[in-house]
Write a protein that holds these residues in place. Structure first.
Motif, PDB file in Angstrom:
ATOM      1  N   ARG A   1       0.826  -1.206   0.000  1.00  0.00           N
ATOM      2  CA  ARG A   1       0.000   0.000   0.000  1.00  0.00           C
ATOM      3  C   ARG A   1       0.864   1.261   0.000  1.00  0.00           C
ATOM      4  N   GLU A   2       1.959   1.244   0.738  1.00  0.00           N
ATOM      5  CA  GLU A   2       2.880   2.382   0.760  1.00  0.00           C
ATOM      6  C   GLU A   2       3.459   2.623  -0.635  1.00  0.00           C
ATOM      7  N   ALA A   3       3.862   1.546  -1.296  1.00  0.00           N
ATOM      8  CA  ALA A   3       4.447   1.667  -2.634  1.00  0.00           C
ATOM      9  C   ALA A   3       3.429   2.206  -3.632  1.00  0.00           C
ATOM     10  N   VAL A   4       2.206   1.693  -3.588  1.00  0.00           N
ATOM     11  CA  VAL A   4       1.165   2.156  -4.507  1.00  0.00           C
ATOM     12  C   VAL A   4       0.832   3.623  -4.220  1.00  0.00           C
ATOM     13  N   ASP A   5       0.799   3.998  -2.949  1.00  0.00           N
ATOM     14  CA  ASP A   5       0.559   5.410  -2.604  1.00  0.00           C
ATOM     15  C   ASP A   5       1.674   6.301  -3.143  1.00  0.00           C
ATOM     16  N   ALA A   6       2.908   5.795  -3.126  1.00  0.00           N
ATOM     17  CA  ALA A   6       4.058   6.599  -3.540  1.00  0.00           C
ATOM     18  C   ALA A   6       4.174   6.746  -5.055  1.00  0.00           C
ATOM     19  N   VAL A   7       3.910   5.654  -5.802  1.00  0.00           N
ATOM     20  CA  VAL A   7       4.197   5.683  -7.248  1.00  0.00           C
ATOM     21  C   VAL A   7       3.005   5.343  -8.136  1.00  0.00           C
ATOM     22  N   GLY A   8       1.859   5.048  -7.551  1.00  0.00           N
ATOM     23  CA  GLY A   8       0.691   4.691  -8.353  1.00  0.00           C
ATOM     24  C   GLY A   8       0.538   3.195  -8.473  1.00  0.00           C
ATOM     25  N   ASN A   9      -0.457   2.754  -9.235  1.00  0.00           N
ATOM     26  CA  ASN A   9      -0.791   1.327  -9.287  1.00  0.00           C
ATOM     27  C   ASN A   9      -0.148   0.564 -10.448  1.00  0.00           C
ATOM     28  N   ASN A  10       0.779   1.188 -11.159  1.00  0.00           N
ATOM     29  CA  ASN A  10       1.488   0.490 -12.227  1.00  0.00           C
ATOM     30  C   ASN A  10       2.448  -0.519 -11.599  1.00  0.00           C
ATOM     31  N   ALA A  11       2.309  -1.790 -11.956  1.00  0.00           N
ATOM     32  CA  ALA A  11       3.104  -2.850 -11.337  1.00  0.00           C
ATOM     33  C   ALA A  11       4.601  -2.646 -11.541  1.00  0.00           C
ATOM     34  N   GLY A  12       5.006  -2.185 -12.702  1.00  0.00           N
ATOM     35  CA  GLY A  12       6.418  -1.949 -12.969  1.00  0.00           C
ATOM     36  C   GLY A  12       6.994  -0.860 -12.085  1.00  0.00           C
ATOM     37  N   HIS A  13       6.226   0.194 -11.892  1.00  0.00           N
ATOM     38  CA  HIS A  13       6.671   1.288 -11.025  1.00  0.00           C
ATOM     39  C   HIS A  13       6.764   0.829  -9.579  1.00  0.00           C
ATOM     40  N   VAL A  14       5.795   0.024  -9.147  1.00  0.00           N
ATOM     41  CA  VAL A  14       5.812  -0.502  -7.780  1.00  0.00           C
ATOM     42  C   VAL A  14       7.018  -1.411  -7.580  1.00  0.00           C
ATOM     43  N   ARG A  15       7.293  -2.285  -8.546  1.00  0.00           N
ATOM     44  CA  ARG A  15       8.470  -3.164  -8.437  1.00  0.00           C
ATOM     45  C   ARG A  15       9.754  -2.342  -8.314  1.00  0.00           C
ATOM     46  N   ALA A  16       9.899  -1.327  -9.153  1.00  0.00           N
ATOM     47  CA  ALA A  16      11.097  -0.485  -9.122  1.00  0.00           C
ATOM     48  C   ALA A  16      11.214   0.230  -7.779  1.00  0.00           C
ATOM     49  N   TYR A  17      10.118   0.734  -7.273  1.00  0.00           N
ATOM     50  CA  TYR A  17      10.110   1.431  -5.982  1.00  0.00           C
ATOM     51  C   TYR A  17      10.553   0.486  -4.864  1.00  0.00           C
TER      52      TYR A  17
END
Length: 60
Positions: A39-55
């Motif tokens: 949830r923290e990652a999605v809040d920080a970078v949005g719901n794009n799976a690639g962006h969440v993985r990178a974060y």
């Protein structure tokens, strides 16, 4: 926004829906993180799976 179960394929697979329990469960297992971390990652970078993985990979 509701997850459209009729919309399958890459665009839907590339998004993380936190409103669906099964998606939260599957993504936390797949990424090896807790629900809070996801949830923290999605809040920080949005719901794009690639962006969440990178974060998550950068250690936030």
């Amino acid at each position: 926004m509701a997850d459209d179960k009729g919309n399958i394929g890459s665009p839907d697979r590339d998004r993380i829906s936190l409103s669906e329990d099964y998606e939260v469960r599957d993504w936390t297992n797949s990424l090896g993180v807790s629900e809070a971390e996801l949830r923290e990652a999605v809040d920080a970078v949005g719901n794009n799976a690639g962006h969440v993985r990178a974060y998550l990979k950068t250690g936030r």
